[in-house]
Each structure stands twice: as structure tokens, then as C-alpha cells.
Design a protein around this motif. Structure first.
Motif, PDB file in Angstrom:
ATOM      1  N   ARG A 221     -10.310  -0.825 -70.241  1.00  0.00           N
ATOM      2  CA  ARG A 221     -11.586  -0.772 -69.521  1.00  0.00           C
ATOM      3  C   ARG A 221     -11.438  -0.033 -68.196  1.00  0.00           C
ATOM      4  O   ARG A 221     -12.294   0.805 -67.842  1.00  0.00           O
ATOM      5  CB  ARG A 221     -12.110  -2.186 -69.281  1.00  0.00           C
ATOM      6  CG  ARG A 221     -13.402  -2.249 -68.474  1.00  0.00           C
ATOM      7  CD  ARG A 221     -13.875  -3.680 -68.286  1.00  0.00           C
ATOM      8  NE  ARG A 221     -15.082  -3.746 -67.472  1.00  0.00           N
ATOM      9  CZ  ARG A 221     -15.065  -3.783 -66.139  1.00  0.00           C
ATOM     10  NH1 ARG A 221     -13.909  -3.760 -65.480  1.00  0.00           N
ATOM     11  NH2 ARG A 221     -16.203  -3.841 -65.461  1.00  0.00           N
TER      12      ARG A 221
ATOM     13  N   LEU B  82     -11.385   3.736 -68.553  1.00  0.00           N
ATOM     14  CA  LEU B  82     -12.702   4.320 -68.805  1.00  0.00           C
ATOM     15  C   LEU B  82     -13.509   4.457 -67.516  1.00  0.00           C
ATOM     16  O   LEU B  82     -14.231   5.447 -67.323  1.00  0.00           O
ATOM     17  CB  LEU B  82     -13.464   3.464 -69.809  1.00  0.00           C
ATOM     18  CG  LEU B  82     -12.947   3.497 -71.250  1.00  0.00           C
ATOM     19  CD1 LEU B  82     -13.699   2.488 -72.100  1.00  0.00           C
ATOM     20  CD2 LEU B  82     -13.065   4.896 -71.847  1.00  0.00           C
TER      21      LEU B  82
ATOM     22  N   SER C 261     -14.640   8.080 -66.027  1.00  0.00           N
ATOM     23  CA  SER C 261     -16.042   8.347 -65.729  1.00  0.00           C
ATOM     24  C   SER C 261     -16.243   8.748 -64.275  1.00  0.00           C
ATOM     25  O   SER C 261     -16.997   9.672 -63.957  1.00  0.00           O
ATOM     26  CB  SER C 261     -16.877   7.111 -66.064  1.00  0.00           C
ATOM     27  OG  SER C 261     -18.234   7.305 -65.739  1.00  0.00           O
TER      28      SER C 261
ATOM     29  N   GLU D 276     -19.426  11.102 -72.740  1.00  0.00           N
ATOM     30  CA  GLU D 276     -19.354   9.992 -73.692  1.00  0.00           C
ATOM     31  C   GLU D 276     -18.365  10.230 -74.829  1.00  0.00           C
ATOM     32  O   GLU D 276     -17.496   9.389 -75.080  1.00  0.00           O
ATOM     33  CB  GLU D 276     -20.744   9.676 -74.245  1.00  0.00           C
ATOM     34  CG  GLU D 276     -20.735   8.455 -75.159  1.00  0.00           C
ATOM     35  CD  GLU D 276     -22.120   8.082 -75.637  1.00  0.00           C
ATOM     36  OE1 GLU D 276     -22.216   7.531 -76.746  1.00  0.00           O
ATOM     37  OE2 GLU D 276     -23.098   8.340 -74.913  1.00  0.00           O
TER      38      GLU D 276
ATOM     39  N   ALA E  48     -14.779  10.059 -73.510  1.00  0.00           N
ATOM     40  CA  ALA E  48     -14.313   8.699 -73.261  1.00  0.00           C
ATOM     41  C   ALA E  48     -13.987   7.967 -74.556  1.00  0.00           C
ATOM     42  O   ALA E  48     -12.986   7.242 -74.645  1.00  0.00           O
ATOM     43  CB  ALA E  48     -15.373   7.930 -72.472  1.00  0.00           C
ATOM     44  N   ARG E  49     -14.824   8.146 -75.571  1.00  0.00           N
ATOM     45  CA  ARG E  49     -14.573   7.466 -76.852  1.00  0.00           C
ATOM     46  C   ARG E  49     -13.284   7.972 -77.494  1.00  0.00           C
ATOM     47  O   ARG E  49     -12.505   7.189 -78.041  1.00  0.00           O
ATOM     48  CB  ARG E  49     -15.768   7.661 -77.785  1.00  0.00           C
ATOM     49  CG  ARG E  49     -17.021   6.933 -77.314  1.00  0.00           C
ATOM     50  CD  ARG E  49     -18.156   6.997 -78.320  1.00  0.00           C
ATOM     51  NE  ARG E  49     -19.405   6.550 -77.725  1.00  0.00           N
ATOM     52  CZ  ARG E  49     -19.751   5.278 -77.563  1.00  0.00           C
ATOM     53  NH1 ARG E  49     -18.943   4.316 -77.975  1.00  0.00           N
ATOM     54  NH2 ARG E  49     -20.910   4.960 -77.000  1.00  0.00           N
TER      55      ARG E  49
ATOM     56  N   ILE F  60     -10.205   6.459 -75.388  1.00  0.00           N
ATOM     57  CA  ILE F  60      -9.846   5.062 -75.605  1.00  0.00           C
ATOM     58  C   ILE F  60      -9.312   4.861 -77.023  1.00  0.00           C
ATOM     59  O   ILE F  60      -8.413   4.039 -77.257  1.00  0.00           O
ATOM     60  CB  ILE F  60     -11.043   4.131 -75.304  1.00  0.00           C
ATOM     61  CG1 ILE F  60     -10.584   2.693 -75.125  1.00  0.00           C
ATOM     62  CG2 ILE F  60     -12.108   4.238 -76.374  1.00  0.00           C
ATOM     63  CD1 ILE F  60      -9.721   2.454 -73.902  1.00  0.00           C
TER      64      ILE F  60
ATOM     65  N   CYS G 197     -13.629  -0.645 -78.909  1.00  0.00           N
ATOM     66  CA  CYS G 197     -13.581   0.605 -78.147  1.00  0.00           C
ATOM     67  C   CYS G 197     -14.986   1.121 -77.866  1.00  0.00           C
ATOM     68  O   CYS G 197     -15.298   1.552 -76.749  1.00  0.00           O
ATOM     69  CB  CYS G 197     -12.777   1.659 -78.907  1.00  0.00           C
ATOM     70  SG  CYS G 197     -11.014   1.323 -79.047  1.00  0.00           S
ATOM     71  N   HIS G 198     -15.844   1.065 -78.865  1.00  0.00           N
ATOM     72  CA  HIS G 198     -17.224   1.515 -78.678  1.00  0.00           C
ATOM     73  C   HIS G 198     -17.969   0.621 -77.680  1.00  0.00           C
ATOM     74  O   HIS G 198     -18.706   1.112 -76.821  1.00  0.00           O
ATOM     75  CB  HIS G 198     -17.959   1.530 -80.014  1.00  0.00           C
ATOM     76  CG  HIS G 198     -17.528   2.623 -80.939  1.00  0.00           C
ATOM     77  ND1 HIS G 198     -17.527   3.954 -80.577  1.00  0.00           N
ATOM     78  CD2 HIS G 198     -17.076   2.591 -82.221  1.00  0.00           C
ATOM     79  CE1 HIS G 198     -17.108   4.694 -81.582  1.00  0.00           C
ATOM     80  NE2 HIS G 198     -16.823   3.889 -82.589  1.00  0.00           N
TER      81      HIS G 198
ATOM     82  N   CYS H  98     -16.928   1.521 -74.153  1.00  0.00           N
ATOM     83  CA  CYS H  98     -17.547   2.763 -73.694  1.00  0.00           C
ATOM     84  C   CYS H  98     -19.013   2.544 -73.334  1.00  0.00           C
ATOM     85  O   CYS H  98     -19.506   3.084 -72.343  1.00  0.00           O
ATOM     86  CB  CYS H  98     -17.425   3.839 -74.771  1.00  0.00           C
ATOM     87  SG  CYS H  98     -15.772   4.533 -74.919  1.00  0.00           S
ATOM     88  N   ASP H  99     -19.691   1.741 -74.116  1.00  0.00           N
ATOM     89  CA  ASP H  99     -21.101   1.473 -73.836  1.00  0.00           C
ATOM     90  C   ASP H  99     -21.308   0.788 -72.485  1.00  0.00           C
ATOM     91  O   ASP H  99     -22.322   1.002 -71.815  1.00  0.00           O
ATOM     92  CB  ASP H  99     -21.697   0.591 -74.943  1.00  0.00           C
ATOM     93  CG  ASP H  99     -21.850   1.325 -76.260  1.00  0.00           C
ATOM     94  OD1 ASP H  99     -21.848   2.576 -76.257  1.00  0.00           O
ATOM     95  OD2 ASP H  99     -21.953   0.644 -77.303  1.00  0.00           O
TER      96      ASP H  99
ATOM     97  N   LEU I  39     -18.791   3.082 -68.885  1.00  0.00           N
ATOM     98  CA  LEU I  39     -19.011   4.437 -68.386  1.00  0.00           C
ATOM     99  C   LEU I  39     -19.998   4.480 -67.226  1.00  0.00           C
ATOM    100  O   LEU I  39     -19.971   5.415 -66.432  1.00  0.00           O
ATOM    101  CB  LEU I  39     -19.489   5.351 -69.512  1.00  0.00           C
ATOM    102  CG  LEU I  39     -18.478   5.593 -70.630  1.00  0.00           C
ATOM    103  CD1 LEU I  39     -18.981   6.667 -71.582  1.00  0.00           C
ATOM    104  CD2 LEU I  39     -17.105   5.973 -70.078  1.00  0.00           C
TER     105      LEU I  39
END
Length: 217
Positions: free
Chosen positions: A61, A64, A68, A138, A141-142, A145, A178-179, A182-183, A186
């Protein structure tokens, strides 16, 4: 700016986070080797639990958030974010892990994409390079990770040991996390940085004096 559906964007990101990209990710275990050596991780379920904790409450985390933040600032502001990223490393080997990989990443970006970026810790390097190369945040970042997860799963396959199929099952099981990260991460400010992976951090310190080891962290 290119969209995340642009095939050229996705192929560039696939190149950046491929095992063939020369950052030396294969030589770091994030302290996992010490936990395996002490018998605390010896099954795929134990590795999956440890990996989920590192992703959600530790470096995953935080990385990310750093990525960002680096993406959104000018080059003149990168030094402060990078200094904070280095300060967040809980041990000398974890600092080596992020600084060495980031330095190698930047050297390759500069040589291949002609960017002239300074040496940076790994997540800050990726964020800065993505902005410089006009890649969207986005998907970058995905892929980052997921690459982090894949690299540590590769270490677990060698250390635990896990079978190749078990390793792929672990990656698939952890991909939704992971998703989710990112949600949520970021748009998180630097003030929201934090970690509660104390046992993983201690393991990375203990690894520094481990008698026999394959990995640099």
C-alpha cells in the motif's frame, strides 16, 4: 495522454514489469527468507497470509501511495518524496531493496527512453518514469503492485518451497487485493502512509545477520 486501453501502453508496462527488466528483483525476499529459515512460513497458505498482510498493511500500500505522489509532481519535487520513501524502510536491507531496484530501473529508463531522471527509490522511480513517458497512472500502479506480488511469490517458490502451480494459485488469489489497493491508495495523500507489518519488518532485520542465505533481503 495515452489511455489504459492503448496496446502500446500495456506492452510498455509489460516490458517494465517483466522479469527481463534488469532491476534484480529475483535477489530480494523482503525478509521472507528469515521467516522460512525460522519455520514460521512453510506452506502456501502461510505464505499467502504473509503476502496479503505485506500488501495491505505494509510496503504494498505504501509503495502505491509513493508511486502516485511521484507521478503527480514535477521533477523538482521528487527529492522530498524520495527521502520520505527511504525513511520508511524499516531495515538496512529493505532500504537496499528499494534503492537498488529503483536505481537500476532509472538507469534502464534513462538509457532506453532517454529521460535523464535522477536515482530514486523504486516506487518513486516508477511514478516519475510513468509521468515522464506519458503513461497513465492507474495501469502503471496495477502492473507495479502485481509485479511486486509476482516477485515475492517467485522467492517463495524457491524458499518454502512451493510448486509452480501453487505459486500461480497464490498470485491469482491475491490479485483482487491488488486491485482493491489500487482503487483506494492512488488518491491517498502522503499523510495516510503507515505500516503495521511488525513481524515482517523484524524478520528483515534478522535476515541481515542470518548465517546462510540466498537473498539480499
Amino acid at each position: 495522454m495515452s489511455t489504459d486501453t492503448d496496446p502500446a501502453v500495456m506492452l510498455t508496462l509489460a516490458q517494465w514489469f517483466s522479469p527481463a527488466f534488469p532491476i534484480g528483483a529475483f535477489s530480494y525476499s523482503h525478509g521472507l527468507e528469515a521467516l522460512v529459515d525460522r519455520g514460521e512460513i512453510g506452506t502456501v497458505a502461510q505464505f499467502r497470509d504473509w503476502m496479503a498482510h505485506v500488501l495491505e498493511h505494509g510496503a504494498g500500500r505504501n509503495d502505491l501511495i509513493f508511486l502516485s505522489a511521484a507521478y503527480r509532481v514535477d521533477r523538482s519535487e521528487l527529492a522530498g518524496i524520495d527521502a520520505l520513501a527511504r525513511a520508511m524502510a524499516p531495515s538496512s536491507e529493505r532500504l537496499l531493496e528499494t534503492v537498488d531496484q529503483g536505481g537500476s530501473f532509472i538507469r534502464t529508463i534513462n538509457a532506453v527512453w532517454s529521460q535523464g531522471l535522477p536515482p530514486l527509490s523504486y516506487p518513486v522511480a516508477v511514478g516519475a518514469a510513468a509521468r515522464a513517458c506519458d503513461l497513465p497512472l492507474e495501469p502503471t500502479a496495477r502492473m507495479y503492485i502485481h509485479g511486486f506480488l509476482s516477485a515475492l511469490t517467485s522467492a517463495a517458490i524457491r524458499l518454502v518451497p512451493l510448486g509452480q502451480t501453487e505459486g500461480q494459485q497464490a498470485i491469482l488469489a491475491l490479485t483482487p487485493l491488488c486491485h482493491q489497493l489500487c482503487d483506494s491508495a492512488l488518491d491517498a495523500p502522503l499523510d495516510s502512509l503507515g505500516s503495521s507489518t511488525f513481524l515482517a519488518d523484524i524478520a528483515s532485520m534478522q535476515h541481515e545477520t542470518q548465517y546462510s542465505r540466498m537473498f539480499r533481503s
